[in-house]
Scaffold this active site. Structure first.
Site, short mmCIF file in Angstrom:
data_model
loop_
_atom_site.label_atom_id
_atom_site.label_comp_id
_atom_site.label_asym_id
_atom_site.label_seq_id
_atom_site.Cartn_x
_atom_site.Cartn_y
_atom_site.Cartn_z
N TYR A 113 50.37 -1.52 -1.19
CA TYR A 113 50.02 -1.21 0.37
C TYR A 113 51.06 -0.84 0.86
O TYR A 113 50.86 0.43 1.61
CB TYR A 113 49.67 -2.58 0.97
CG TYR A 113 49.37 -2.55 2.29
CD1 TYR A 113 48.21 -1.86 2.83
CD2 TYR A 113 50.19 -3.09 3.31
CE1 TYR A 113 48.07 -1.92 4.10
CE2 TYR A 113 49.99 -2.95 4.74
CZ TYR A 113 48.73 -2.31 5.08
OH TYR A 113 48.65 -2.14 6.27
N SER A 115 52.08 1.25 9.23
CA SER A 115 52.44 -0.27 9.39
C SER A 115 53.91 -0.41 9.07
O SER A 115 54.95 0.67 8.92
CB SER A 115 51.69 -0.73 8.29
OG SER A 115 52.26 -2.24 8.19
#
Length: 245
Positions: free
Chosen positions: A155, A142
């Protein structure tokens, strides 16, 4: 002629979003797709859609947090198609929250899926690829794996880990014909935001003006990496909306 025709690709997190879009893309280009996720009904629907469009796919209900499940997935693929050309470690969770909310269960789940799931995917297919001296391991990281932001601390940590796994594996396999790729999407129209329970964060992702791209956009990036000639390795791709800050 498609450069992926006949290749066998395992896709985890295939029941929706990026995984489903990638499955449709590769099946449409003649690849043999192994659909892996926990939601069997979704997998069946996707398999039927692929077959209706003339593609080929099989399904294997799989929990990426189980090493045994991931080993069984690789074994199933070998028994079905005789080889694994591509492993796309795509399954992931994004329950963003501020750390003082102490959502420890969500932290644990992210580590299990986003970190252990990637490692188990690598471990499941690497021996087969080393035996053939051929293969490609791809992982969805990501833009959160390149920088940390408030509410994304845990995250981001998991996505940094996923990206570093690919970088380290690439260095270890540098003298082989096995490729690795880390795909780092920005905001994508997927179900990821549905897992956010922190009400201080959730409204941001319900904003209709939030810049985003589609799962198909990411599927095209994965296809680009896989379709390169044997002498070319695309090790990392960052892809995000044009107007995402």
């Amino acid at each position: 002629m498609s450069t992926v025709k006949g290749k066998v690709i395992i896709i985890t997190g295939a029941s929706s979003g990026i995984g489903a879009a990638t499955a449709l893309k590769f099946a449409g280009e003649g690849a043999k797709v192994v659909l892996a996720a926990r939601r069997e009904e979704r997998l069946i629907q996707l398999k039927q859609k692929i077959e209706q469009e003339g593609g080929e796919a099989v399904i294997k209900v799989t929990d990426v947090t189980s090493y045994e499940d991931m080993q069984e997935l690789a074994t199933f693929t070998i028994k079905t198609y005789g080889q694994v050309d591509v492993m796309f470690n795509n399954a992931g969770l994004m329950p963003l929250s501020f750390m003082d909310k102490l959502k420890v269960d969500e932290w644990d789940r992210m580590i299990d899926v986003n970190v252990k799931g990637v490692l188990y995917g690598i471990a499941a297919v690497l021996p087969y690829m080393q035996q053939r001296d051929s293969g490609h391991i791809i992982t969805t990281s990501s833009v959160a794996g390149h920088g940390v932001f408030p509410s994304g601390t845990v995250y981001c940590g998991t996505k940094f880990a996923a990206r570093i796994f690919m970088e380290g594996l690439s260095k270890e396999l540098a003298q082989t014909n096995i490729k690795t790729t880390s795909i780092s999407p920005g905001v994508v129209e997927t179900e990821l935001a549905d897992f956010i329970t922190d009400q201080d964060i959730k409204p941001k992702f319900e904003d209709p003006n939030l810049p985003s791209i589609t799962g198909e956009d990411i599927a095209n990036a994965v296809y680009y990496a896989v379709s390169q000639p044997a002498s070319v390795a695309v090790n990392e791709v960052i892809i995000r909306p044009t107007n995402q800050g």
